[in-house]
Write an enzyme that holds these catalytic residues in place. Sequence first.
Site, PDB file in Angstrom:
ATOM      1  N   SER A  36       7.830  -8.327  10.962  1.00  0.00           N
ATOM      2  CA  SER A  36       8.245  -9.155   9.830  1.00  0.00           C
ATOM      3  C   SER A  36       9.657  -9.703   9.968  1.00  0.00           C
ATOM      4  O   SER A  36       9.953 -10.759   9.422  1.00  0.00           O
ATOM      5  CB  SER A  36       8.122  -8.367   8.526  1.00  0.00           C
ATOM      6  OG  SER A  36       8.954  -7.231   8.560  1.00  0.00           O
ATOM      7  N   HIS A  94       1.926 -10.365   8.562  1.00  0.00           N
ATOM      8  CA  HIS A  94       2.443 -11.692   8.935  1.00  0.00           C
ATOM      9  C   HIS A  94       1.581 -12.400   9.966  1.00  0.00           C
ATOM     10  O   HIS A  94       1.961 -13.452  10.470  1.00  0.00           O
ATOM     11  CB  HIS A  94       3.883 -11.572   9.440  1.00  0.00           C
ATOM     12  CG  HIS A  94       4.827 -11.152   8.376  1.00  0.00           C
ATOM     13  ND1 HIS A  94       5.412 -12.048   7.498  1.00  0.00           N
ATOM     14  CD2 HIS A  94       5.240  -9.927   7.989  1.00  0.00           C
ATOM     15  CE1 HIS A  94       6.166 -11.384   6.642  1.00  0.00           C
ATOM     16  NE2 HIS A  94       6.084 -10.093   6.913  1.00  0.00           N
ATOM     17  N   LYS A 115       1.130 -13.133   1.356  1.00  0.00           N
ATOM     18  CA  LYS A 115       1.851 -14.005   2.276  1.00  0.00           C
ATOM     19  C   LYS A 115       0.991 -15.244   2.566  1.00  0.00           C
ATOM     20  O   LYS A 115       0.819 -16.045   1.669  1.00  0.00           O
ATOM     21  CB  LYS A 115       2.289 -13.194   3.482  1.00  0.00           C
ATOM     22  CG  LYS A 115       3.435 -12.288   3.005  1.00  0.00           C
ATOM     23  CD  LYS A 115       3.878 -11.215   3.906  1.00  0.00           C
ATOM     24  CE  LYS A 115       4.982 -10.441   3.157  1.00  0.00           C
ATOM     25  NZ  LYS A 115       5.148  -9.079   3.618  1.00  0.00           N
TER      26      LYS A 115
HETATM   27  C1  LIG Z   1       5.413  -7.819   2.984  1.00  0.00           C
HETATM   28  C2  LIG Z   1       4.946  -6.742   3.853  1.00  0.00           C
HETATM   29  C3  LIG Z   1       4.204  -5.678   3.339  1.00  0.00           C
HETATM   30  C4  LIG Z   1       3.996  -5.472   1.870  1.00  0.00           C
HETATM   31  O1  LIG Z   1       3.117  -6.374   1.323  1.00  0.00           O
HETATM   32  P1  LIG Z   1       3.261  -6.746  -0.225  1.00  0.00           P
HETATM   33  O2  LIG Z   1       1.924  -7.265  -0.571  1.00  0.00           O
HETATM   34  O3  LIG Z   1       4.340  -7.731  -0.326  1.00  0.00           O
HETATM   35  O4  LIG Z   1       3.577  -5.462  -0.934  1.00  0.00           O
HETATM   36  C5  LIG Z   1       3.711  -4.758   4.227  1.00  0.00           C
HETATM   37  N1  LIG Z   1       3.959  -4.837   5.544  1.00  0.00           N
HETATM   38  C6  LIG Z   1       4.681  -5.840   6.055  1.00  0.00           C
HETATM   39  C7  LIG Z   1       4.902  -5.888   7.524  1.00  0.00           C
HETATM   40  C8  LIG Z   1       5.207  -6.814   5.234  1.00  0.00           C
HETATM   41  O5  LIG Z   1       5.973  -7.787   5.751  1.00  0.00           O
END
Ligand SMILES: *Cc1c(COP(=O)(O)O)cnc(C)c1O
Length: 402
Positions: A180, A208, A239
């Site tokens: 990320s 991601h 995302k």
């Molecule tokens: C954003 C993210 C999460 C968490 O997801 P949310 O739905 O925002 O709680 C988990 N793992 C990674 C690698 C992330 O970037």
Amino acid sequence: MIDFSRHLEDLSQRGLLRELQTVEAARGRKIGLAPSELISFSSNDYLGLSQHPELREAAIKAIEKYGVGAGASRLLGGGYSPHRELEELLAAFKGAEAALSFSSGFAAALGTLPALVGPNDVIIIDKLSHACLIDAAKLSRAHLRVYPHNHLGKLESHLEWARENHPAATILIVTEAVFSMDGDTAPLKQIVELKRRFGAALMLDEAHSTGVVGEHGRGLAHLAGVANDVDVRMGTLSKAVGASGGFIVGSHELIEFLVNRARSFIFSTAPAPAVAAAAAAAIRILMSDAGESLRQTLWERVHEFANQLPGRFRIREDGSPESAIFALHIGDERRATQASSFLRRRGFWMPAVRYPTVALKSARLRAAVTAAHEPEQIRQAGAALQALAERMGEVMGEPDGR
Ligand SMILES: *Cc1c(COP(=O)(O)O)cnc(C)c1O
């Protein structure tokens, strides 16, 4: 009482204070962020789906039909047809037997890892894994071994250690697919080989990569041809999917087990049905030609951005991006904040990412490119970064290494 003001003053002195920003309105990649409108490079909404008419419509229809809140946990009457539909679509999309949705990706990790392993087991995790994976690993009370980022040799020696010292244990390897904060990818084929050799299991966080990598955005496991070798695939709906929530896909048995054991699933109110409906609409789009064409637009923008980057910020040797995330390394925390302000004055929102999100002295600007960026916005951002690189000394002293 805790001396909050001293802690806050300390953070501020070290350039680590974080402050909330309020977005007034979102139009394309422009965000109203007082006092002006900025072009945002900080959104993980990689395909622009959060603004898509089909998602809006699905959410509105579901609100009209089911109301707003789910009212109860999934097991106690809070499960509506959008939840079931979403899970069927997720399983089909990811080519898995079954899927389970959670109220966030964070909750998916926190519920799943401690369900899978306990104090007699071993977790071997990549050092740059997301906070939710680290916290979940700690919560599981399994023996924890951390390997340097993408370091297969060290992963192998941890596996040897685990097999020797905990012969009866479940050994679980945990990694992100696309990282990320750095935007690089895990060497999945080799990791799968190692996991097979040592009889370990693998949990992969595709936060991601879902919607971004692999045909139709099915993720890195698909791209690497190892989707069926990953025991537990996790992702977020927040995302590229453009909605909100998290998910796990895997075998029927895994999902049934999690329904019975994942505490963040069992003891938490079901996600709002409208959000599940919007996520389902997004998965339908991803699986369609329209989704694939959005994804191709994303990759055109990603390559355009990569080509605009000043030399100082090119980090991969062949310069070819593996994801939509660019880590523009600055180093010092305060300099990174100044660099971000420099860009903000020129109309771009590219926040500084600092400790504890990344290691101390490895502060960077994190730029995320999306399909909703216009080519002109990419060019303008490239020019602003060029100006930043040229004035780096003047603006914030000499560059320090990377
Ligand atoms: C954003 C993210 C999460 C968490 O997801 P949310 O739905 O925002 O709680 C988990 N793992 C990674 C690698 C992330 O970037």
